[in-house]
Design a protein around this motif. Structure first.
Motif, short mmCIF file in Angstrom:
data_model
loop_
_atom_site.label_atom_id
_atom_site.label_comp_id
_atom_site.label_asym_id
_atom_site.label_seq_id
_atom_site.Cartn_x
_atom_site.Cartn_y
_atom_site.Cartn_z
N SER A 138 0.81 -1.22 0.00
CA SER A 138 0.00 0.00 0.00
C SER A 138 0.84 1.27 0.00
O SER A 138 0.40 2.31 -0.46
CB SER A 138 -0.98 0.01 1.17
N ILE A 139 2.08 1.20 0.51
CA ILE A 139 2.95 2.37 0.47
C ILE A 139 4.00 2.26 -0.64
O ILE A 139 4.90 3.08 -0.74
CB ILE A 139 3.63 2.62 1.83
N GLU A 140 3.85 1.22 -1.46
CA GLU A 140 4.73 0.97 -2.61
C GLU A 140 6.21 0.95 -2.21
O GLU A 140 7.06 1.54 -2.85
CB GLU A 140 4.48 2.00 -3.71
N ALA A 141 6.49 0.25 -1.10
CA ALA A 141 7.87 0.14 -0.62
C ALA A 141 8.57 -1.02 -1.31
O ALA A 141 7.96 -2.03 -1.63
CB ALA A 141 7.87 -0.08 0.89
N GLU A 142 9.86 -0.84 -1.52
CA GLU A 142 10.66 -1.92 -2.09
C GLU A 142 10.81 -3.02 -1.05
O GLU A 142 10.98 -2.74 0.14
CB GLU A 142 12.04 -1.40 -2.49
N ARG A 143 10.76 -4.26 -1.47
CA ARG A 143 10.81 -5.39 -0.55
C ARG A 143 12.09 -5.39 0.31
O ARG A 143 12.07 -5.76 1.47
CB ARG A 143 10.71 -6.69 -1.34
N GLU A 144 13.19 -4.94 -0.26
CA GLU A 144 14.46 -4.93 0.47
C GLU A 144 14.51 -3.85 1.55
O GLU A 144 15.42 -3.82 2.37
CB GLU A 144 15.63 -4.70 -0.50
N ARG A 165 14.78 -7.80 6.16
CA ARG A 165 15.80 -7.34 5.21
C ARG A 165 16.07 -5.85 5.32
O ARG A 165 17.18 -5.39 5.15
CB ARG A 165 15.36 -7.64 3.78
N GLY A 166 15.04 -5.07 5.59
CA GLY A 166 15.19 -3.62 5.63
C GLY A 166 15.56 -3.06 6.98
O GLY A 166 15.79 -1.86 7.12
N SER A 167 15.65 -3.91 7.99
CA SER A 167 15.94 -3.43 9.34
C SER A 167 17.45 -3.30 9.56
O SER A 167 18.20 -4.22 9.29
CB SER A 167 15.38 -4.40 10.38
#
Length: 75
Positions: free
Chosen positions: A21-27, A32-34
């Protein structure tokens, strides 16, 4: 607001945003993003210690706060 059964009713709308919904990249989300990584987990068991009674007055509370600051528990 109180419902017919006498219990409180909450009509708050809870909005759920996910990565799509916020169109964030999976990475960039989740594990993974933390930037945080847990290296070690210790189990801590707190034991009962010294018990103190604090006078339920302004001066009793002031004395307690002074002591906690002196012992570097509060800063």
């Amino acid at each position: 607001m109180i419902g017919r059964d006498g219990r409180p009713v909450c009509r708050a709308k809870i909005v759920l945003w996910d990565a799509a919904s916020i169109e964030a990249e999976r990475e960039m989300v989740g594990l993974r993003g933390s930037p945080t990584r847990v290296k070690k987990i210790d189990s801590v068991v707190l034991a009962a210690g010294e018990t103190r009674l604090v006078e339920p007055s302004d001066e009793g509370v002031r004395a307690l706060v002074r002591e906690l600051i002196e012992e570097h528990i509060l800063g």
